[in-house]
Design a protein around this motif. Structure first.
Motif, PDB file in Angstrom:
ATOM      1  N   UNK A 234      -9.452   0.541   4.585  1.00 26.62           N
ATOM      2  CA  UNK A 234      -8.561   1.125   4.627  1.00 26.62           C
ATOM      3  C   UNK A 234      -7.171   0.293   4.237  1.00 26.62           C
ATOM      4  N   UNK A 235      -6.428   1.263   3.581  1.00 27.43           N
ATOM      5  CA  UNK A 235      -5.533   1.495   2.026  1.00 27.43           C
ATOM      6  C   UNK A 235      -5.972   0.213   0.754  1.00 27.43           C
TER       7      UNK A 235
ATOM      8  N   UNK B  19      -3.444  -4.412  11.721  1.00 26.21           N
ATOM      9  CA  UNK B  19      -2.925  -4.901  11.611  1.00 26.21           C
ATOM     10  C   UNK B  19      -3.617  -4.638   8.991  1.00 26.21           C
ATOM     11  N   UNK B  20      -3.273  -4.901   7.999  1.00 27.17           N
ATOM     12  CA  UNK B  20      -3.957  -4.381   7.556  1.00 27.17           C
ATOM     13  C   UNK B  20      -5.049  -5.163   6.933  1.00 27.17           C
ATOM     14  N   UNK B  21      -5.548  -4.723   5.869  1.00 25.24           N
ATOM     15  CA  UNK B  21      -7.009  -5.927   5.542  1.00 25.24           C
ATOM     16  C   UNK B  21      -6.309  -7.440   5.372  1.00 25.24           C
TER      17      UNK B  21
ATOM     18  N   UNK C 190       0.729  -1.002   0.134  1.00 25.19           N
ATOM     19  CA  UNK C 190      -0.124  -0.135  -0.198  1.00 25.19           C
ATOM     20  C   UNK C 190       0.997   0.642   0.194  1.00 25.19           C
ATOM     21  N   UNK C 191       0.445   2.348   0.639  1.00 20.92           N
ATOM     22  CA  UNK C 191       1.074   3.336   0.416  1.00 20.92           C
ATOM     23  C   UNK C 191       1.502   3.937   1.753  1.00 20.92           C
ATOM     24  N   UNK C 192       1.772   2.789   2.911  1.00 19.20           N
ATOM     25  CA  UNK C 192       2.744   3.057   4.561  1.00 19.20           C
ATOM     26  C   UNK C 192       1.488   3.847   4.500  1.00 19.20           C
ATOM     27  N   UNK C 193       0.531   4.155   4.902  1.00 20.56           N
ATOM     28  CA  UNK C 193      -0.186   4.889   5.866  1.00 20.56           C
ATOM     29  C   UNK C 193      -0.359   4.107   6.385  1.00 20.56           C
TER      30      UNK C 193
END
Length: 681
Positions: free
Chosen positions: A314-315, A111-113, A98-101
């Motif tokens: 998110x992301x 955690x990321x989706x 992703x965009x490292x947000x």
């Protein structure tokens, strides 16, 4: 002489709990509505059930406009066949990195989706195109064939291809597609350069991955729906609601499921635009409360605001133009629960249609917003004779929740309503603040079966002075579907500072986009050129900025004399969006967009047909407000006329919705039959 066949224009919105229908007959103007529970195992079944309940013969439907959450639900639940993704060597994990947000800046455990496409199905091949579209490294043909063979061995049904800088040249993506189809001729293949030819690879890749993942799901859904309709002698046109605020043919929907991620709520936005024309409100805050979610968006001058940076999660950006709709899990089916700290919470979990709220008697055991409204006297226990609600079961479930937090049953029910309304208010605040708008400038439009139960409370918490509940508010998204126009959106990337722009190139880009957009409408069966409107926009920013603002640009051939006006339009749009602008900084074009809109016929106005001498009061009942039972009159919403004025507290019941007028409110009916509520402060 042969009798004229009555033909119906039908709008259907499939939601998480209910499937709504609104239809009007094209000759007589007769209007009908229906609402049925959504059949979660196969949502197309509920579509036919709603049509049957409305008493419409499927063979008599000329247009069926359909909004569906099928693609969105498949993505959220990750419930789709495995898809693959092929990208440039070295960029395998772009869609996951992703965009490292950071969603929560100070949360080290976030955690990321879950990835849209599993890592083991993400492949790379050597190739490189530079930002001028020149080949730096040819596509490695041997590696491409090897990847194609590996994909064939997996049995995967769909593949997305996204190469770096393919937005300026799609040659390598097209080569990879041709090689893939040699080995897998029946597979679905989507290219990022065709999905959205724009820069910033994360958004382009992610949107392509979403399209690839959803395509088998939507192809099956469309096939099943059309097969069911055909078995019932359907010969009309099936049109699907787009997230950008228009409709498209079913074949286009099969190929572009990414255009359907806000398909259902888009109908409500269209109705809000219709309200602008009918009632003269230029700034409308569209809100829709269904069984599962609360949707909110801004409508100005009859059009919903568009975003090109929508996040499914998110992301997980979707970079197609979409109506800027913000949703939270606060609806009639939202469940009340207690968190580990002992606090009362509401949602985002929803009872949906299966089992539904406790009072529906379908096996639900956890109290919901609907159960709370029933216990507070705000809902009729028979839903005006349509459905017997189980008050005793709802009270028992609410009492169990109340015992856990140490409150009375009624205090817990009212607490659930307050919490749910605050969630809704926070969603309203988020979308208004993010777009630089003042809530006091807007009219709060309440849609959805559960919308008007809460509208006055939410509006008051945001200092919005006026609420409007339009006719057929309980099936508003279905109504809105019937006022939507056929629409095609196209975009082309071209970055240049305005003052050094190559106008010949820009005119060529716009001319090509317009021709392609009109051709797309023609391919979908719309061939009346005189009823096609072309809307041009440029995505612009100040030189050195990172984010763009949609800026209208004039039709016709652009000349040097056009540029000062475009610059001023950009400054005005930037000021409106961000509260600041500066003519000291040079603006730049980033990309150009064209929307081709085929004008469809609007339904006839809603007739206010109150019978002279009819009693508008249905009865009385006790309603709980601020800890006190208050005796309130209950009004028949369909019987109200323009001469009637109602002071709160009161209840106004409609066929598919119910309006709660708390104390310090008063309401009247306007010329189009909408209930307009003024809130005292």
């Amino acid at each position: 002489m042969e009798a004229k066949i009555n033909m119906w224009r039908v709008g259907v919105d499939v939601g998480g709990t209910f499937t709504d229908l609104f239809a009007w007959e094209e000759t007589s103007g007769k209007q009908v509505t229906a609402k049925v529970l959504t059949t979660r195992q196969d949502r197309s079944i509920a579509v036919l059930q709603a049509i049957e309940k409305a008493g419409i013969a499927i063979a008599d439907i000329s247009y069926l406009m359909h909004g569906t959450t099928t693609a969105t639900n498949a993505l959220i639940e990750r419930n789709y066949p495995d898809a693959a993704f092929i990208t440039t060597e070295g960029f395998r994990d772009t869609i996951e990195i992703g965009r490292q947000h950071r969603k929560h800046l100070y949360d080290p455990y976030q955690t990321k989706p879950k990835p849209i496409i599993k890592r083991r199905f993400r492949y790379t091949v050597p190739e490189r195109t530079n930002v001028q579209g020149q080949t730096e490294r040819p596509l490695d043909i041997a590696a491409a064939h090897a990847v194609a063979k590996r994909i064939k061995a997996t049995g995967i049904q769909s593949v997305g291809i996204g190469f770096i800088n393919s937005y300026v040249s799609a040659r390598h993506e097209e080569q990879m597609r041709d090689i893939l189809l040699e080995h897998c001729p029946d597979i679905h293949v989507v290219l990022s350069a065709e999905t959205r030819p724009v820069f910033r690879e994360h958004g382009r890749f992610m949107t392509t991955a979403v399209r690839a993942a959803c395509m088998p799901v939507m192809v099956k859904y469309m096939d099943d729906l059309e097969a069911r309709l055909t078995r019932h002698q359907f010969v009309g046109k099936l049109l699907i609601l787009k997230s950008s605020g228009g409709v498209m043919a079913a074949d286009a929907a099969r190929q572009h499921p990414e255009d359907m991620l806000e398909s259902g709520p888009a109908g409500g936005v269209a109705y809000a635009g219709y309200l602008t024309k009918q009632s003269g409100f230029e700034r409308i805050l569209h809100t829709d409360v269904g069984g599962t979610s609360f949707d909110v968006s801004i409508v100005e001058d009859g059009r919903g605001l568009i975003t090109r940076d929508h996040e499914l999660e998110w992301e997980v950006p979707i970079v197609v133009p979409m109506l800027d709709i913000h949703s939270v899990g606060a609806g009639g089916g939202s469940i009340g629960w207690v968190d580990p700290g002992g606090s009362l919470r509401v949602g985002p979990q929803s009872a949906g249609s299966e089992p539904g709220p406790v009072c529906y008697g379908r096996g639900g055991t956890q109290p919901t917003i609907t159960d709370a409204n029933l216990l507070l006297g705000r809902l009729d226990p028979t839903l005006s004779g349509k459905m017997a609600l189980d008050v005793e079961a709802a009270e028992k479930a609410m009492a169990n929740l109340a015992q856990r937090i140490g409150l009375s049953t009624l205090a817990t029910a009212e607490g659930m309503i307050r919490i749910g309304c605050e969630y809704m208010a926070s969603a309203v605040k988020k979308i208004l603040v993010s777009r630089g708008r003042d809530p006091r400038d807007f009219v709060f439009a309440s849609f959805g079966g559960a919308g008007a139960l809460h509208a006055c409370f939410v509006a008051k918490s945001m200092n919005i002075p006026k609420v409007i509940v339009p006719p057929h508010a309980g099936v508003a998204s279905a109504f809105g579907a019937t006022v939507m126009d056929l629409r095609q959106d196209l975009e082309h990337f071209y970055y240049t500072p305005v003052q050094s722009a190559d106008l010949d190139k820009i005119n060529g880009i716009l001319s090509e986009l317009e021709a392609r957009a009109k051709a797309a409408l023609t391919a979908q069966g719309f061939d009346d050129d005189s009823r096609i409107a072309l809307i041009r926009t440029a995505q612009m920013r100040y030189v050195g900025q990172s984010y763009e603002v949609d800026t209208p640009i004039p039709n016709g051939v652009l000349t040097a004399d056009s540029l000062p006006g475009i610059e001023q339009a950009f400054h005005a749009c930037h000021l409106k969006e961000f509260g600041v602008s500066s003519e000291d900084f040079a603006p730049a074009f980033v990309s150009f967009s064209v929307a081709a809109i085929g004008d469809m016929e609007d339904p006839p106005p809603v007739a206010i047909s109150r019978i002279a001498g009819a009693d508008i009061v249905k009865g009385e009942r006790d309603v709980y407000f601020e800890g006190v039972w208050t005796r309130c009159q209950v009004y028949d919403g369909e019987a109200l006329g323009t001469q009637d004025s109602i002071h709160g507290p009161a209840i106004i019941e409609y066929e598919h919705a119910c309006t709660v007028l708390p104390p310090q409110t008063h309401a009247h009916v306007n010329a189009m039959g909408a209930l307009v509520i003024d809130i005292e402060y």
